[in-house]
Motif scaffolding. Structure first.
Motif, PDB file in Angstrom:
ATOM      1  N   GLY A  69      -0.665  -7.517  -2.929  1.00 58.84           N
ATOM      2  CA  GLY A  69      -0.633  -6.579  -4.045  1.00 58.84           C
ATOM      3  C   GLY A  69      -1.602  -5.442  -3.819  1.00 58.84           C
ATOM      4  N   TYR A  70      -1.229  -4.264  -4.320  1.00 57.04           N
ATOM      5  CA  TYR A  70      -2.135  -3.110  -4.255  1.00 57.04           C
ATOM      6  C   TYR A  70      -1.977  -2.313  -5.551  1.00 57.04           C
ATOM      7  CZ  TYR A  70      -4.728   0.911  -2.628  1.00 57.04           C
ATOM      8  OH  TYR A  70      -5.665   1.893  -2.495  1.00 57.04           O
ATOM      9  N   PRO A  71      -3.069  -2.135  -6.289  1.00 57.14           N
ATOM     10  CA  PRO A  71      -4.380  -2.776  -6.114  1.00 57.14           C
ATOM     11  C   PRO A  71      -4.239  -4.301  -6.184  1.00 57.14           C
ATOM     12  CG  PRO A  71      -4.484  -0.990  -7.719  1.00 57.14           C
ATOM     13  CD  PRO A  71      -3.038  -1.231  -7.467  1.00 57.14           C
ATOM     14  N   PRO A  72      -5.237  -5.026  -5.643  1.00 56.17           N
ATOM     15  CA  PRO A  72      -5.105  -6.485  -5.570  1.00 56.17           C
ATOM     16  C   PRO A  72      -4.681  -7.097  -6.898  1.00 56.17           C
ATOM     17  CG  PRO A  72      -7.061  -5.771  -4.393  1.00 56.17           C
ATOM     18  CD  PRO A  72      -6.512  -4.543  -5.069  1.00 56.17           C
ATOM     19  N   GLU A  73      -3.644  -7.897  -6.848  1.00 55.25           N
ATOM     20  CA  GLU A  73      -3.071  -8.506  -8.049  1.00 55.25           C
ATOM     21  C   GLU A  73      -2.597  -9.893  -7.663  1.00 55.25           C
ATOM     22  OE1 GLU A  73      -2.255  -8.415 -12.024  1.00 55.25           O
ATOM     23  OE2 GLU A  73      -2.545  -6.488 -11.038  1.00 55.25           O
ATOM     24  N   ASP A  74      -2.990 -10.901  -8.455  1.00 54.16           N
ATOM     25  CA  ASP A  74      -2.560 -12.260  -8.119  1.00 54.16           C
ATOM     26  C   ASP A  74      -1.947 -13.006  -9.294  1.00 54.16           C
ATOM     27  OD1 ASP A  74      -4.796 -12.553  -9.648  1.00 54.16           O
ATOM     28  OD2 ASP A  74      -5.883 -13.846  -8.251  1.00 54.16           O
ATOM     29  N   ARG A  75      -1.791 -12.316 -10.441  1.00 54.80           N
ATOM     30  CA  ARG A  75      -1.214 -12.992 -11.602  1.00 54.80           C
ATOM     31  C   ARG A  75      -0.244 -12.054 -12.305  1.00 54.80           C
ATOM     32  NH1 ARG A  75      -5.423 -15.728 -15.523  1.00 54.80           N
ATOM     33  NH2 ARG A  75      -3.428 -16.446 -16.349  1.00 54.80           N
ATOM     34  N   VAL A 102      10.591 -10.702  -3.341  1.00 52.48           N
ATOM     35  CA  VAL A 102      10.785  -9.737  -4.433  1.00 52.48           C
ATOM     36  C   VAL A 102       9.681  -8.695  -4.350  1.00 52.48           C
ATOM     37  CG1 VAL A 102      10.829  -9.401  -6.930  1.00 52.48           C
ATOM     38  CG2 VAL A 102      11.910 -11.411  -5.943  1.00 52.48           C
ATOM     39  N   LEU A 103      10.061  -7.422  -4.487  1.00 50.78           N
ATOM     40  CA  LEU A 103       9.106  -6.316  -4.534  1.00 50.78           C
ATOM     41  C   LEU A 103       8.935  -5.880  -5.992  1.00 50.78           C
ATOM     42  CD1 LEU A 103       7.397  -4.036  -3.224  1.00 50.78           C
ATOM     43  CD2 LEU A 103       9.507  -2.708  -3.054  1.00 50.78           C
ATOM     44  N   GLY A 104       7.700  -5.873  -6.477  1.00 52.61           N
ATOM     45  CA  GLY A 104       7.419  -5.458  -7.847  1.00 52.61           C
ATOM     46  C   GLY A 104       6.683  -4.128  -7.879  1.00 52.61           C
ATOM     47  N   VAL A 105       7.044  -3.259  -8.834  1.00 47.80           N
ATOM     48  CA  VAL A 105       6.374  -1.968  -8.994  1.00 47.80           C
ATOM     49  C   VAL A 105       6.045  -1.768 -10.470  1.00 47.80           C
ATOM     50  CG1 VAL A 105       7.446  -0.911  -6.993  1.00 47.80           C
ATOM     51  CG2 VAL A 105       8.579  -0.746  -9.191  1.00 47.80           C
ATOM     52  N   GLN A 106       4.944  -1.078 -10.694  1.00 46.99           N
ATOM     53  CA  GLN A 106       4.526  -0.754 -12.059  1.00 46.99           C
ATOM     54  C   GLN A 106       3.984   0.668 -12.062  1.00 46.99           C
ATOM     55  OE1 GLN A 106       0.936  -2.582 -13.776  1.00 46.99           O
ATOM     56  NE2 GLN A 106       2.149  -3.150 -15.557  1.00 46.99           N
ATOM     57  N   MET A 107       4.531   1.486 -12.951  1.00 47.60           N
ATOM     58  CA  MET A 107       4.097   2.882 -13.033  1.00 47.60           C
ATOM     59  C   MET A 107       2.788   2.958 -13.815  1.00 47.60           C
ATOM     60  SD  MET A 107       6.673   4.074 -11.416  1.00 47.60           S
ATOM     61  CE  MET A 107       6.474   5.842 -11.588  1.00 47.60           C
ATOM     62  N   THR A 108       1.899   3.841 -13.392  1.00 47.89           N
ATOM     63  CA  THR A 108       0.623   4.019 -14.090  1.00 47.89           C
ATOM     64  C   THR A 108       0.409   5.449 -14.547  1.00 47.89           C
ATOM     65  OG1 THR A 108      -0.506   4.399 -11.984  1.00 47.89           O
ATOM     66  CG2 THR A 108      -0.490   2.156 -12.838  1.00 47.89           C
ATOM     67  N   ASP A 109       1.443   6.308 -14.343  1.00 44.78           N
ATOM     68  CA  ASP A 109       1.286   7.706 -14.736  1.00 44.78           C
ATOM     69  C   ASP A 109       1.909   8.010 -16.090  1.00 44.78           C
ATOM     70  OD1 ASP A 109       3.892   7.357 -14.095  1.00 44.78           O
ATOM     71  OD2 ASP A 109       4.017   8.973 -12.609  1.00 44.78           O
ATOM     72  N   GLY A 110       2.136   6.969 -16.875  1.00 42.54           N
ATOM     73  CA  GLY A 110       2.710   7.162 -18.197  1.00 42.54           C
ATOM     74  C   GLY A 110       4.218   7.020 -18.230  1.00 42.54           C
ATOM     75  N   GLY A 132       1.539   4.239  -8.485  1.00 43.68           N
ATOM     76  CA  GLY A 132       1.335   3.117  -9.404  1.00 43.68           C
ATOM     77  C   GLY A 132       0.862   1.880  -8.660  1.00 43.68           C
ATOM     78  N   LYS A 133       1.327   0.722  -9.112  1.00 41.50           N
ATOM     79  CA  LYS A 133       0.956  -0.549  -8.514  1.00 41.50           C
ATOM     80  C   LYS A 133       2.182  -1.177  -7.861  1.00 41.50           C
ATOM     81  CE  LYS A 133      -2.469  -1.545 -12.169  1.00 41.50           C
ATOM     82  NZ  LYS A 133      -2.874  -2.539 -13.195  1.00 41.50           N
ATOM     83  N   SER A 134       1.937  -2.028  -6.888  1.00 43.51           N
ATOM     84  CA  SER A 134       3.035  -2.740  -6.240  1.00 43.51           C
ATOM     85  C   SER A 134       2.545  -4.100  -5.775  1.00 43.51           C
ATOM     86  CB  SER A 134       3.599  -1.950  -5.053  1.00 43.51           C
ATOM     87  OG  SER A 134       2.670  -1.929  -3.996  1.00 43.51           O
ATOM     88  N   LEU A 135       3.483  -5.017  -5.668  1.00 42.31           N
ATOM     89  CA  LEU A 135       3.174  -6.351  -5.152  1.00 42.31           C
ATOM     90  C   LEU A 135       4.428  -6.959  -4.555  1.00 42.31           C
ATOM     91  CD1 LEU A 135       4.464  -8.354  -7.505  1.00 42.31           C
ATOM     92  CD2 LEU A 135       2.326  -7.875  -8.648  1.00 42.31           C
ATOM     93  N   VAL A 136       4.230  -7.988  -3.757  1.00 37.98           N
ATOM     94  CA  VAL A 136       5.331  -8.715  -3.135  1.00 37.98           C
ATOM     95  C   VAL A 136       5.177 -10.189  -3.463  1.00 37.98           C
ATOM     96  CG1 VAL A 136       6.379  -9.431  -0.948  1.00 37.98           C
ATOM     97  CG2 VAL A 136       5.645  -7.069  -1.249  1.00 37.98           C
ATOM     98  N   LEU A 137       6.280 -10.809  -3.873  1.00 36.24           N
ATOM     99  CA  LEU A 137       6.306 -12.238  -4.152  1.00 36.24           C
ATOM    100  C   LEU A 137       7.280 -12.896  -3.193  1.00 36.24           C
ATOM    101  CD1 LEU A 137       6.393 -10.598  -7.164  1.00 36.24           C
ATOM    102  CD2 LEU A 137       5.808 -12.902  -7.915  1.00 36.24           C
ATOM    103  N   THR A 138       6.916 -14.061  -2.697  1.00 31.88           N
ATOM    104  CA  THR A 138       7.788 -14.832  -1.810  1.00 31.88           C
ATOM    105  C   THR A 138       7.875 -16.265  -2.330  1.00 31.88           C
ATOM    106  OG1 THR A 138       5.915 -15.358  -0.347  1.00 31.88           O
ATOM    107  CG2 THR A 138       7.253 -13.420   0.209  1.00 31.88           C
ATOM    108  N   HIS A 164       0.836  -1.203   0.000  1.00 29.36           N
ATOM    109  CA  HIS A 164       0.000   0.000   0.000  1.00 29.36           C
ATOM    110  C   HIS A 164       0.872   1.255   0.000  1.00 29.36           C
ATOM    111  CE1 HIS A 164      -2.651   3.153   1.621  1.00 29.36           C
ATOM    112  NE2 HIS A 164      -3.610   2.488   0.998  1.00 29.36           N
ATOM    113  N   HIS A 165       1.916   1.274   0.815  1.00 27.20           N
ATOM    114  CA  HIS A 165       2.762   2.465   0.908  1.00 27.20           C
ATOM    115  C   HIS A 165       3.586   2.648  -0.368  1.00 27.20           C
ATOM    116  CE1 HIS A 165       4.755   5.609   3.290  1.00 27.20           C
ATOM    117  NE2 HIS A 165       5.831   5.287   2.588  1.00 27.20           N
ATOM    118  N   VAL A 166       4.131   1.579  -0.905  1.00 25.17           N
ATOM    119  CA  VAL A 166       4.931   1.696  -2.129  1.00 25.17           C
ATOM    120  C   VAL A 166       4.065   2.176  -3.286  1.00 25.17           C
ATOM    121  CG1 VAL A 166       6.230   0.378  -3.840  1.00 25.17           C
ATOM    122  CG2 VAL A 166       6.663   0.022  -1.416  1.00 25.17           C
ATOM    123  N   ALA A 167       2.851   1.629  -3.418  1.00 24.57           N
ATOM    124  CA  ALA A 167       1.955   2.068  -4.493  1.00 24.57           C
ATOM    125  C   ALA A 167       1.620   3.548  -4.353  1.00 24.57           C
ATOM    126  CB  ALA A 167       0.677   1.229  -4.477  1.00 24.57           C
ATOM    127  N   ALA A 168       1.392   4.004  -3.127  1.00 23.84           N
ATOM    128  CA  ALA A 168       1.089   5.426  -2.919  1.00 23.84           C
ATOM    129  C   ALA A 168       2.310   6.295  -3.201  1.00 23.84           C
ATOM    130  CB  ALA A 168       0.605   5.637  -1.483  1.00 23.84           C
TER     131      ALA A 168
END
Length: 891
Positions: free
Chosen positions: A556-562, A607-615, A538-544, A530-534
Motif C-alpha cells: 500500500g502507498y501510503p502504507p496501509e494494512d487495514r 485486487v487493486l484498490g484506489v482511493q481519491m484524496t483530492d475531493g 490518491g492512495k492505492s493498495l494491492v490485496l492478494t 507507488h505509481h498508481v497513487a502518483a
C-alpha cells in the motif's frame, strides 16, 4: 465434390460452455404492472415443486393481492433482512441466507428494484447475478418499461420517466423469457376493481400510465421484444447445432458519440437497432485537437454515454485523428461495420455537426448510415477554449492589441508603409491565440481592427474611411486576423492534445519500465502501488488471496494494512466476481475504496484498490481507463514473478527427481552387488561346509569381508554426502604430516588395489599442513579407489605431493581411459558417471565428496590429463599456512 458439411458455430458453442455451472434464469415479462407476472411465477414454482424440485422464495411482493398471497402457501419462504437507513427500517432479500440455503430454484420478484443503501449490491438484478453464478436457478419478474434500451421510448409514450432499469444483457442471458400478456381492457378492469392499486392510486393511474393507448403501445413493445428474443434463440440453436440457414455474416452497428446533449438517447437507439438486427454494437468517440477544449460538462456527457454503452453490452473504442469522418470510416471498415448510427445534423462546428454528418453520409459507400432525430434538449453550447480564466485571456488580448498600437505609432513616425503596421497587429493576434485560445484571439482581432482603423487610416482619430483602398486593406486585415487566430488556436489545441497524449504514454512507459526492472514480487507490488497513487493523486493498495481464501493487503502507498468492513466487502466481491466494485461503481458504492480485479489469462491473482484524496468521489472515466490499463500491466508483472518462482521450483523439483532416480539406481546396483556376493559366499559356507577345504573356506570368508567393507564404504559415502549437503561438515583442523595421511590411505586401499601397483612420492621439503587428517585421508582413499576402478590391472597408480606457490599440491594419476574434457567438471556432481554403460561399480559420490571436503579446507580440486596424455590426473591444492611454532625444549 460435395459441399463441406456445416459445423457448429464456435461462438454458440462457447456461449453454451460459458453457461456450464451457472444457474438458469427465467424471466416473466409483462407490459405493465398488474398483468399477473408474480402470479404466473408462483404457479410455475408450484409445478416445479410437484416435479420434485427444491424451491425457495427469496422475495415475493404480493402488494396485498389475496390470490397472490394464497399461492405462497406450500412454498418455503426465507425471512427477509432488516436494513436501517435514515433512522428507518426496511426489509430486503437476505442474499447471504439464500446463498447458504442454495436451493435448486429461487424466486426473486421485481428484478429492477433498487436496494436500500447499505446493501451489498445497488440493484436487485445484481443479487440475481450472484445467485446464478453460485449455480442457483432463478425465476424473476420485470416489466417492459424497465429495460434500459427502451427507457426513453417509454418516457415518450407514457410521459413517465422510469428510474429503475435493468441492463439488456440480463435479459439476453436469460435461458427463457415467458411473456405474460393481458389485453388493455382486462387490465383496466382489474385496476378499477382494486386488484392492482388502491382506489385513489387506481384513479390517478387510469388518467396517466394506464390509459388504453399507453397500454397498447407498451403491449406492442413487450410482444415485439419477446418475438425478437424467440428469433435469437432460434438462431443460436441453429448455429450451435450446425443447421444451415440463410443468415449472412454477423452485422455490426457503430454508434458515434460526441458531446451532444442527447448522446444517451443516441446510444439507446443504437442498442435497439443492433438488437433488431442481431448485430454486435460498438460505441466510439473521436478525440480531435478540439476535444481538449471541451468543457468538463461536455467531457462528462461523453463519458456517461460511453459508460452506458458498456453497460448495455457494447464494445467501446476511443479513436484519434484530425478528421472525424476519416477516423470513423477507417475504423468502421477495419471492423466490418454494416451500419453507423449518428445524431441528426445540427449547427455548430464541434462533434457531428451538419458538415460532418453530411460528409459521413456522402463518404460511407456501402455502409448504411442511420441518422437519429434529436430530442427536446437544446444543442450544447460551444466549448470554452482558454485554460486560463476568461478575464485573464481577454485582458491578454487587449494588452497585445495595445502593445501593437504603440509599436505601430513608432513605425508610423518612422515613415514606413502602413502594411507593416498590419503585420504587427497580426503578430499580436497570433500571440493572443497561442497564449489564451480562440475567443480571446478573436477579441484581439476585433480590437486590432478598430485600433488600426482609428489610428492609422485616413481620416485618423475616427472610424470613418474615405479612401476606397483603405477600406479593402482594413477588411482584408480583419479577415486575415480571424483566420490567423483560428489557425493559431487550433495549433495550440493540437499541442495541448499532444502533450496530454504524451503524458499518458509516458505514464504507461514509466510504469512498464518500473515493473520490468523489478526482480521480486515485493518489488513489483511496491512499484504498482507507488505509481498508481502518483497517477491518481490518491492512495492505492494491492490485496492478494491467502491460504484460507481471504484477502490480505500485501502492499500500500501510503502504507496501509487495514480496511473498514464496507471496503473489505467490496474487495471480496471484486475478487470473487472479477468485476469493479466499491466507490463510484454500481456494486457496494458506499465503500471508501474502488477495487479493480487483477487478472490475466490464467485467472485472477489479486485486487487493486484506489482511493481519491483530492475531493473527487471516484476516478474520472479517463482515469478509470488508465487504471484498468495499469491493472492489466500490473497483473502481468505479478504473474511474471510468480512464473519465475514456479520455474525455479520446477527446476528444483526436476533436480530433486534426478537425484532421487540416481540414488535409487545407485542403491539398487551398489547395495545389491555386494549383498549378492556376501549372500553367495555365506550360502556356500553353510551348504558345503563338510566338503570345503581350509583354503576354500578362507577364500569365501575373504570375499565376505571384502564385500562387507565395500558396502561399508558405500554407506559411509552416503553419510558424508548427507553431511555436506546439510552444511554440517566442519573440519577439525590440526597440524599434520601429509606423508602420514597418504600412507594411511594407501594402507586402507591395499586390498582394493591388490591388482595395481601403488607408487607414492612425497617431496622431502613438504611442510606440515593444517587440515582435518581424517577427512583428507578419506579424500586420498576415494581418489585411489576411483583410479583403481578404471585403470587396467597391472598398471601403476601414482600418488605424489609437493609444495608449490604457497600450496600443497597432491595428485593421483592413473593409466586408465581418462576423462573427456566435457566431463571433467561434471564428474564432481553427485551420482554422475562418465560412462553409464560401463561395468564398473560405484555410487558416483566419491569425487563429489572429495570436492566438498577440499573446498571446506579452502582448497581446489580439478581433473587434468595423465602422464604423456594417458589416463587421468586428479589434482588437489590445499593452502599452506605459516609454519607451526617449534615445541619448547624439555628441562
Amino acid at each position: 465434390m460435395s459441399e463441406t458439411a456445416p459445423r457448429p458455430s464456435p461462438e454458440a458453442l462457447l456461449a453454451e460452455a460459458a453457461q456450464e455451472g451457472r444457474g438458469r434464469l427465467k424471466i416473466f415479462l409483462g407490459a405493465a404492472p398488474g398483468v399477473g407476472k408474480t402470479y404466473a411465477m408462483l404457479e410455475a414454482a408450484h409445478e416445479r415443486v410437484r416435479e420434485g424440485a427444491d424451491v425457495a422464495v427469496g422475495l415475493v411482493e404480493t402488494h396485498g393481492r389475496r390470490e397472490t398471497e394464497a399461492l405462497l402457501a406450500g412454498l418455503e419462504v426465507l425471512p427477509r433482512r432488516a436494513v436501517a437507513y435514515r433512522e428507518r427500517s426496511f426489509e430486503e432479500m437476505d442474499l447471504d441466507a439464500l446463498l447458504a440455503r442454495k436451493p435448486g430454484l429461487a424466486l426473486v420478484d421485481e428484478l429492477a428494484h433498487t436496494n436500500v443503501p447499505g446493501s451489498r449490491h445497488l440493484k436487485r438484478w445484481q443479487d440475481v447475478e450472484e445467485l446464478l453464478a453460485a449455480g442457483v436457478d432463478v425465476y424473476t419478474t420485470v416489466n417492459i418499461q424497465h429495460i434500459e434500451s427502451l427507457n426513453d421510448v417509454v418516457e415518450q409514450i407514457s410521459g413517465v420517466r422510469v428510474r429503475e432499469t435493468v441492463p439488456d444483457a440480463i435479459l439476453a442471458a436469460a435461458a427463457e423469457i415467458e411473456l405474460i400478456d393481458l389485453p388493455p381492457e382486462d387490465l383496466i378492469k382489474r385496476l378499477n376493481e382494486g386488484k392492482v392499486y388502491l382506489p385513489e392510486q387506481a384513479r390517478r393511474a387510469v388518467h396517466h400510465f394506464f390509459s388504453p393507448g399507453t397500454l397498447t403501445a407498451l403491449r406492442e413493445m413487450a410482444l415485439r421484444h419477446a418475438a425478437e428474443r424467440v428469433d435469437r434463440q432460434m438462431v443460436d440453436f441453429m448455429r450451435a447445432h450446425a443447421i444451415a440457414g440463410p443468415w449472412p455474416a454477423r452485422e455490426r452497428v457503430l454508434v458515434c458519440v460526441d458531446e451532444r446533449a442527447d448522446a444517451l438517447r443516441l446510444v439507446r437507439v443504437a442498442k435497439r437497432a443492433a438488437e433488431r438486427r442481431g448485430a454486435a454494437l460498438i460505441a466510439a468517440t473521436v478525440e480531435t485537437p478540439k476535444s481538449y477544449a471541451l468543457s468538463d460538462a461536455d467531457k462528462d456527457r461523453i463519458d456517461g454515454a460511453m459508460r452506458l454503452a458498456a453497460r448495455l453490452g457494447a464494445e467501446t473504442a476511443i479513436l484519434e485523428g484530425d478528421d472525424v469522418v476519416a477516423a470513423v470510416l477507417g475504423f468502421a471498415r477495419e471492423r466490418n461495420v454494416t451500419q453507423i448510427v449518428v445524431g441528426r445534423a445540427r449547427p455548430g462546428r464541434w462533434g457531428f455537426g451538419k458538415a460532418v454528418t453530411d460528409r459521413l453520409i456522402a463518404a460511407a459507400g456501402q455502409i448504411n448510415v442511420l441518422v437519429v432525430g434529436g430530442g427536446p434538449d437544446k444543442p450544447p453550447p460551444r466549448p470554452a477554449a482558454p485554460r486560463r480564466g476568461d478575464g485573464l485571456g481577454y485582458g491578454l488580448a487587449l494588452a497585445a492589441a495595445a502593445a501593437a498600437t504603440l509599436a505601430g505609432v513608432a513605425v508610423d513616425r518612422a515613415g514606413l508603409p502602413i502594411a507593416n503596421i498590419s503585420v504587427i497587429y497580426l503578430m499580436a493576434v497570433l500571440l493572443a491565440a497561442m497564449r489564451a485560445g480562440r475567443k480571446p484571439a478573436i477579441a484581439a482581432s476585433l480590437a486590432s481592427f478598430f485600433a488600426f482603423n482609428f489610428f492609422f487610416t485616413e481620416p485618423r482619430r475616427t472610424f470613418a474611411i474615405t479612401d476606397t483602398q483603405n477600406i479593402l486593406t482594413v477588411v482584408l486585415f480583419l479577415v486575415a486576423a480571424v483566420i490567423v487566430s483560428n489557425m493559431a488556436a487550433r495549433l495550440r489545441a493540437q499541442m495541448e492534445t499532444s502533450r496530454e497524449s504524451a503524458r499518458r504514454t509516458h505514464n504507461l512507459y514509466e510504469f512498464g519500465r518500473k515493473i520490468t526492472a523489478a526482480a521480486t514480487e515485493d518489488d513489483v507490488l511496491w512499484a504498482v502501488v507507488h505509481h498508481v497513487a502518483a497517477t491518481i493523486g490518491g492512495k492505492s493498495l494491492v490485496l492478494t488471496p491467502e491460504d484460507d481464501g481471504g484477502l490480505a493487503v500485501v502492499a500500500g502507498y501510503p502504507p496501509e494494512d487495514r480496511l473498514d468492513d464496507k471496503s473489505a466487502a467490496a474487495a471480496e466481491w471484486a475478487w470473487g466476481q472479477g468485476k469493479v466494485a466499491g466507490r463510484g461503481s454500481e456494486t457496494l458504492p458506499a465503500a471508501d475504496w474502488l477495487f479493480l480485479p487483477l487478472a490475466t489469462g490464467r485467472g485472477r491473482i489479486g485486487v487493486l484498490g484506489v482511493q481519491m484524496t483530492d475531493g473527487a468521489d471516484a476516478p474520472s472515466a479517463a482515469q478509470l481507463r488508465l487504471l484498468e490499463t495499469l491493472a492489466d500491466q500490473a497483473a502481468v508483472a505479478i504473474e511474471r514473478t510468480a512464473l519465475v518462482t514456479d520455474m525455479e521450483a520446477a527446476k528444483v523439483a526436476t533436480e530433486r527427481e534426478r537425484l532421487r532416480a540416481a540414488l535409487l539406481s545407485s542403491l539398487s546396483h551398489d547395495l545389491r552387488t555386494p549383498l549378492v556376493s556376501i549372500l553367495g559366499a555365506a550360502t556356500s559356507l553353510v551348504s558345503y561346509d563338510a566338503v570345503l577345504d581350509p583354503g576354500s573356506r578362507r577364500e569365501l570368508a575373504q570375499t565376505i569381508q571384502d564385500e562387507a567393507e565395500r558396502l561399508n564404504r558405500f554407506v559411509q559415502n552416503l553419510l558424508d554426502m548427507t553431511r555436506l549437503g546439510a552444511g554440517a561438515l566442519e573440519p577439525k583442523t590440526d597440524w599434520a604430516d601429509l606423508a602420514d595421511i597418504v600412507r594411511a590411505a594407501v594402507d586402507r586401499a591395499r586390498r582394493i588395489a591388490r591388482r595395481h601397483v601403488l607408487k607414492v612420492e612425497i617431496a622431502p621439503e613438504m611442510p606440515l599442513i593444517r587440515v582435518d587428517a581424517v577427512l583428507i585421508e578419506q579424500v586420498v582413499f576415494n581418489l585411489v579407489d576411483n583410479a583403481c576402478k578404471y585403470a587396467p590391472p597391472g598398471t601403476v597408480v601414482k600418488i605424489w605431493a609437493k609444495p608449490s606457490d604457497g600450496e600443497a599440491v597432491l595428485e593421483v594419476v592413473d593409466q586408465g581411459p581418462g576423462i573427456p574434457p566435457e566431463d571433467r567438471e561434471k564428474v564432481f556432481e553427485m551420482f554422475y558417471r562418465v560412462r553409464q554403460s560401463d561395468s564398473q561399480s560405484g555410487t558416483g559420490l566419491g569425487l563429489a565428496i572429495c570436492r566438498g571436503v577440499v573446498e571446506a579446507h579452502g582448497g581446489t580440486i580439478r581433473v587434468d590429463e595423465g602422464i604423456h596424455g594417458v589416463g587421468a590426473a586428479i589434482v588437489v591444492r590445499l593452502p599452506l599456512p605459516e609454519a607451526p611454532p617449534l615445541p619448547e625444549a624439555q628441562a
